[in-house]
Structure formats: C-alpha cells, structure tokens
Design an enzyme around this catalytic site. Structure first.
Site, PDB file in Angstrom:
ATOM      1  N   ASN A  13     -10.143   0.376   0.137  1.00  0.00           N
ATOM      2  CA  ASN A  13      -8.481   0.064   0.274  1.00  0.00           C
ATOM      3  C   ASN A  13      -8.172  -0.400  -0.884  1.00  0.00           C
ATOM      4  O   ASN A  13      -8.409  -0.906  -0.997  1.00  0.00           O
ATOM      5  CB  ASN A  13      -8.066  -0.721   1.667  1.00  0.00           C
ATOM      6  CG  ASN A  13      -6.547  -0.924   1.345  1.00  0.00           C
ATOM      7  OD1 ASN A  13      -5.949  -0.399   0.369  1.00  0.00           O
ATOM      8  ND2 ASN A  13      -5.940  -0.847   2.547  1.00  0.00           N
TER       9      ASN A  13
ATOM     10  N   HIS B 125      -2.668   7.208   2.639  1.00  0.00           N
ATOM     11  CA  HIS B 125      -2.652   6.126   1.888  1.00  0.00           C
ATOM     12  C   HIS B 125      -4.758   5.656   2.783  1.00  0.00           C
ATOM     13  O   HIS B 125      -5.321   6.254   3.677  1.00  0.00           O
ATOM     14  CB  HIS B 125      -2.781   4.836   1.747  1.00  0.00           C
ATOM     15  CG  HIS B 125      -2.745   3.826   1.862  1.00  0.00           C
ATOM     16  ND1 HIS B 125      -3.595   3.582   0.585  1.00  0.00           N
ATOM     17  CD2 HIS B 125      -3.460   1.962   2.724  1.00  0.00           C
ATOM     18  CE1 HIS B 125      -4.444   2.228   0.747  1.00  0.00           C
ATOM     19  NE2 HIS B 125      -3.669   1.788   2.360  1.00  0.00           N
TER      20      HIS B 125
ATOM     21  N   CYS C 223       1.216  -0.966  -0.196  1.00  0.00           N
ATOM     22  CA  CYS C 223      -0.048  -0.052   0.226  1.00  0.00           C
ATOM     23  C   CYS C 223       0.769   1.117   0.083  1.00  0.00           C
ATOM     24  O   CYS C 223       0.794   2.355   0.220  1.00  0.00           O
ATOM     25  CB  CYS C 223      -0.855  -0.097   1.597  1.00  0.00           C
ATOM     26  SG  CYS C 223      -2.219  -1.432   0.845  1.00  0.00           S
TER      27      CYS C 223
HETATM   28  O1  UT7 Z   1      -3.203  -1.041   4.144  1.00  0.00           O
HETATM   29  C1  UT7 Z   1      -2.869  -0.979   5.069  1.00  0.00           C
HETATM   30  C2  UT7 Z   1      -4.003  -2.501   5.290  1.00  0.00           C
HETATM   31  N1  UT7 Z   1      -4.742  -3.162   5.724  1.00  0.00           N
HETATM   32  C3  UT7 Z   1      -5.925  -2.524   6.316  1.00  0.00           C
HETATM   33  O2  UT7 Z   1      -5.535  -1.203   7.084  1.00  0.00           O
HETATM   34  C4  UT7 Z   1      -6.215  -3.128   8.306  1.00  0.00           C
HETATM   35  C5  UT7 Z   1      -5.867  -2.269   9.333  1.00  0.00           C
HETATM   36  N2  UT7 Z   1      -7.134  -3.054  10.461  1.00  0.00           N
HETATM   37  C6  UT7 Z   1      -7.961  -2.740  10.463  1.00  0.00           C
HETATM   38  O3  UT7 Z   1      -8.533  -1.429  10.053  1.00  0.00           O
HETATM   39  C7  UT7 Z   1      -9.015  -3.043  11.446  1.00  0.00           C
HETATM   40  O4  UT7 Z   1      -8.272  -3.854  12.215  1.00  0.00           O
HETATM   41  C8  UT7 Z   1     -10.270  -4.039  10.860  1.00  0.00           C
HETATM   42  C9  UT7 Z   1     -11.318  -3.616  10.260  1.00  0.00           C
HETATM   43  C10 UT7 Z   1      -9.317  -5.471   9.488  1.00  0.00           C
HETATM   44  C11 UT7 Z   1     -10.866  -5.187  12.425  1.00  0.00           C
HETATM   45  O5  UT7 Z   1     -11.754  -3.880  12.617  1.00  0.00           O
HETATM   46  P1  UT7 Z   1     -11.590  -4.492  14.790  1.00  0.00           P
HETATM   47  O6  UT7 Z   1     -12.026  -3.295  14.671  1.00  0.00           O
HETATM   48  O7  UT7 Z   1      -9.931  -4.494  14.369  1.00  0.00           O
HETATM   49  O8  UT7 Z   1     -11.860  -5.700  14.998  1.00  0.00           O
HETATM   50  P2  UT7 Z   1     -11.330  -6.079  15.185  1.00  0.00           P
HETATM   51  O9  UT7 Z   1     -10.344  -8.179  14.606  1.00  0.00           O
HETATM   52  O10 UT7 Z   1     -10.770  -6.806  16.911  1.00  0.00           O
HETATM   53  O11 UT7 Z   1     -12.930  -7.245  16.030  1.00  0.00           O
HETATM   54  C12 UT7 Z   1     -13.776  -7.296  16.270  1.00  0.00           C
HETATM   55  C13 UT7 Z   1     -14.612  -8.048  16.074  1.00  0.00           C
HETATM   56  C14 UT7 Z   1     -14.624 -10.045  16.180  1.00  0.00           C
HETATM   57  O12 UT7 Z   1     -15.642 -10.675  16.955  1.00  0.00           O
HETATM   58  P3  UT7 Z   1     -15.614 -10.381  18.106  1.00  0.00           P
HETATM   59  O13 UT7 Z   1     -14.168 -12.071  18.480  1.00  0.00           O
HETATM   60  O14 UT7 Z   1     -15.173  -9.279  19.472  1.00  0.00           O
HETATM   61  O15 UT7 Z   1     -16.729 -11.583  18.393  1.00  0.00           O
HETATM   62  C15 UT7 Z   1     -14.178  -9.492  15.025  1.00  0.00           C
HETATM   63  O16 UT7 Z   1     -15.053 -11.444  14.929  1.00  0.00           O
HETATM   64  O17 UT7 Z   1     -15.762  -8.060  15.377  1.00  0.00           O
HETATM   65  C16 UT7 Z   1     -15.476  -9.025  14.100  1.00  0.00           C
HETATM   66  N3  UT7 Z   1     -15.987  -8.459  12.602  1.00  0.00           N
HETATM   67  C17 UT7 Z   1     -16.736  -8.434  12.313  1.00  0.00           C
HETATM   68  N4  UT7 Z   1     -18.246  -8.057  12.312  1.00  0.00           N
HETATM   69  C18 UT7 Z   1     -19.405  -7.646  11.504  1.00  0.00           C
HETATM   70  C19 UT7 Z   1     -14.549  -8.370  12.491  1.00  0.00           C
HETATM   71  N5  UT7 Z   1     -15.782  -9.116  11.067  1.00  0.00           N
HETATM   72  C20 UT7 Z   1     -16.687  -8.046  10.961  1.00  0.00           C
HETATM   73  C21 UT7 Z   1     -17.822  -7.100   9.778  1.00  0.00           C
HETATM   74  N6  UT7 Z   1     -18.804  -7.775  10.199  1.00  0.00           N
HETATM   75  N7  UT7 Z   1     -17.421  -7.534   8.979  1.00  0.00           N
END
Ligand code: UT7
Length: 329
Positions: free
Chosen positions: A286, A256, A116
C-alpha cells in the site's frame, strides 16, 4: 455533471525506489510469515527508500517522467497539487519543493491531504481548475514515504505499506484520457480508526510521544477493512448512476491497492469479475496516494487499455475519505 472545458490526462509517470523489502525479510525480525502476509493481504514485497530520501525526491522523478510523456515543459505548468501524508515536512508544502526542483517557475503549488484517497481528490481539484478555464496545465502528484511513519515492530501495520510516487499532467482539451466525472466522500466520525496521532497541533512531538510510538500509523485493521468495502462499492455505484452507466460497462477498475481481499470483496459486491481490476499490490504493498498513479503508469506503459475504454479509479483511506473518477481512455 460539471460544465466547462474538457480536462484530460495527457501524461503519466511513476517512480519506485530500488530497495525491495520482502515478506521473508520481515519474517526475520517479526513474528510473521510470507504465507500469512500473502494470504491476508496479497502483498509479497514493497519498495523502501534509503535514509535521507524524502517524498519530494520520489515525486520529482515521477513528475519529470509525466511532463516528458505529455510533452510539456516545467515552465508551462500552472499549478502543482501533491497528495501526501508523508510530506518532506509539515510546511512548506512538498509541492513547493517539487516546484523548485523541477523548475516550474510559473506554477502555484499546494499539498492536499485525503490520505489514501488523496490522488482522486487531487485529480478532482485539477479537473475543476481546468474545466473552469482558470488553469490550462496542472501537475497532480501522489508521493509517499510510508516507511518513515511505519513502526517496524508492529506486525499488524508494517507488513502493509511501501514507498513510491506517481504523477499525471491534466490539461485543457480532449487530447488525452478525459476525466469525465469525480465523486468524493468522507466520514470524520471514524477518524480514530486510521491515523497518525502525534506531530500536529493537538499532540505536538515530544519525548513522550516518540517513546509511546505516537509518530507512527495507528490502524484498527478490521474496522478499516469493513468501511473500505462499503464505501468503495458505494462510490463506484454512484459514479455509474450519475454517468447513466451500468457498473458492468466499466472496462477496468483501478482501485487503491490496500489489501487484495478488500479489492476482491468490492469487485464481488459490484458483480464484476476480478479480471477487470488492476492489481499490483503484490509488488508494492500500500503506497497510499501514490498507488493509483503508479497503476495508471503501468497500464499505460503496458498498453492494457484501448482508446475509448471507460475506466474508474476508486480509493479509500484515513479520514475516512473515499472517491472515484471516471476516465474515458
Ligand atoms: O488504505 C487503507 C489503509 N488500511 C488498510 O487497508 C488496512 C485494512 N485492513 C487490513 O488490511 C487487515 O485488517 C489487516 C491485514 C491489517 C489484518 O488482517 P485481518 O484479517 O483483519 O487480521 P486480524 O487483525 O483480525 O488478526 C488476525 C490474527 C490476530 O491473531 P489472534 O488475535 O487471532 O491470535 C493477529 O494478532 O492475525 C494476527 N496477525 C498476524 N499474524 C501473523 C496480525 N498481523 C499478523 C502478521 N503475521 N503480520
């Protein structure tokens, strides 16, 4: 500070596929909601290519628009550098396909991989070629078909990514937006937190890798999130210091587009208001290395900056890699 000729962006163009994939579309096949995706990422929809469309197809459209904007003929291009993690194939380079399709018969061509952060890396290479006098006209492209490496059964990654391309023409002289400085960084010790495991020499594609989904992006979201904020803030601060500026002096930050919460947190730590950040993640998600040139094109077409404004491009991605570039508009 680098010495030599001035290097300026003299043209910009972008291209986005027509097909729109909304959060509501995703929620029909996944356990997710528009509300969750919007709140956690800022993304409302993203563009997706049709079957059979490759990164070079998007890149060609963006490149021709950028060349037209710069009033440069394809035959006048000395070098094409394409940043992509979704090349048409492993080799030859996507740049070679672009070179042939646009008729840039006097150009050298190669691809660059910094995920990225790749567009900022490619811009930095272009600046160096032009500043040294080795090249006069370089076409810098960021082109991605992220949908081709995304697992649409994995709700934690597939909500994030979209397809698109952007391109800029970098030329000797000060007849455009001058690239004042570039700063690059990386940390390979964290390579595992964001990667595509299979299809390379370490784990060649096989029935097993495909069955295990190892040809799709693997992301440890929370760790990437944390590292992104730290390094974005650091590389903006460094750029300001090396240019004898205060961060408040940047008229606009063009980050980005990875997650609205990453952008908000970085702006807050830099002490800058969100109004200074350019954001279009709601419409495109993204698009990896395409996100910054797409943003530059929208800013240019919308006349959102004035001549003499100072802008910083800043990106972070897999590798880990990060980088910034200060541009005098
Ligand atoms: O350019 C660089 C490329 N990468 C990135 O930019 C990614 C950077 N990271 C992120 O943007 C975030 O970490 C994410 C958007 C991927 C995830 O957000 P988060 O606030 O870190 O959520 P999390 O992974 O801690 O998940 C929280 C909860 C989990 O459930 P439990 O374990 O608390 O029950 C996940 O299973 O949200 C759940 N979850 C979802 N729920 C509904 C994960 N994805 C989803 C979804 N819809 N799409």
């Amino acid at each position: 500070m680098e010495k030599g000729y001035k290097a300026s962006i003299t043209g910009v163009g972008s291209f986005l596929p027509e097909k729109v994939l909304t959060n509501d579309d995703l929620s029909k096949t996944l356990d997710t909601t528009d509300e969750w995706i919007t709140k956690r990422t800022g993304i409302k929809e993203r563009r997706i290519v049709e079957n059979g469309v490759a990164a070079s197809d998007l890149a060609v459209e963006a490149s021709l628009r950028a060349l037209d904007d710069a009033n440069v003929l394809p035959t006048e291009v000395d070098l094409i550098i394409t940043s992509t993690i979704t090349p048409d194939c492993l080799f030859p380079s996507t740049s070679c396909y672009i070179q042939e399709k646009i008729g840039a018969r006097n150009a050298g061509s190669f691809d660059l991989l910094a995920a990225c952060a790749g567009f900022v890396y490619a811009l930095s290479v272009a600046k160096s070629f032009v500043a040294s006098g080795a090249m006069k006209t370089v076409l810098v492209v960021g082109a991605e078909c992220m949908s081709k490496i995304t697992d649409y059964t994995d709700r934690s990654t597939c909500i994030l990514f979209g397809d698109g391309a952007g391109a800029v023409v970098v030329q000797q002289g000060n007849g455009g937006r001058e690239i004042v400085s570039t700063h690059l960084g990386s940390d390979g010790s964290q390579a595992e937190i964001l990667r595509l495991p299979a299809g390379g020499s370490k784990l060649p594609a096989s029935h097993e890798t495909v069955e295990s989904g190892l040809h799709y992006i693997k992301l440890r979201g929370k760790e990437v999130f944390r590292q992104a904020i730290i390094n974005l803030v650091d590389v903006v601060t460094k750029a300001a210091a090396d240019n004898n500026m205060q961060v408040e002096e940047f008229d606009m930050v063009i980050p980005h587009q990875s997650n609205i919460r990453i952008i908000e947190a970085a702006m807050e730590r830099l002490g800058l208001p969100m109004e200074k950040a350019y954001v279009n993640i709601d419409r495109y998600g993204n698009t990896s290395s395409a996100s910054i040139p797409i943003a530059i094109d929208e800013i240019e077409k919308g006349q959102l900056l004035n001549s003499g404004d100072t802008v910083i491009l800043v990106a972070f991605g897999g590798g880990l890699t990060w980088g910034s570039s200060v541009i005098e508009w």
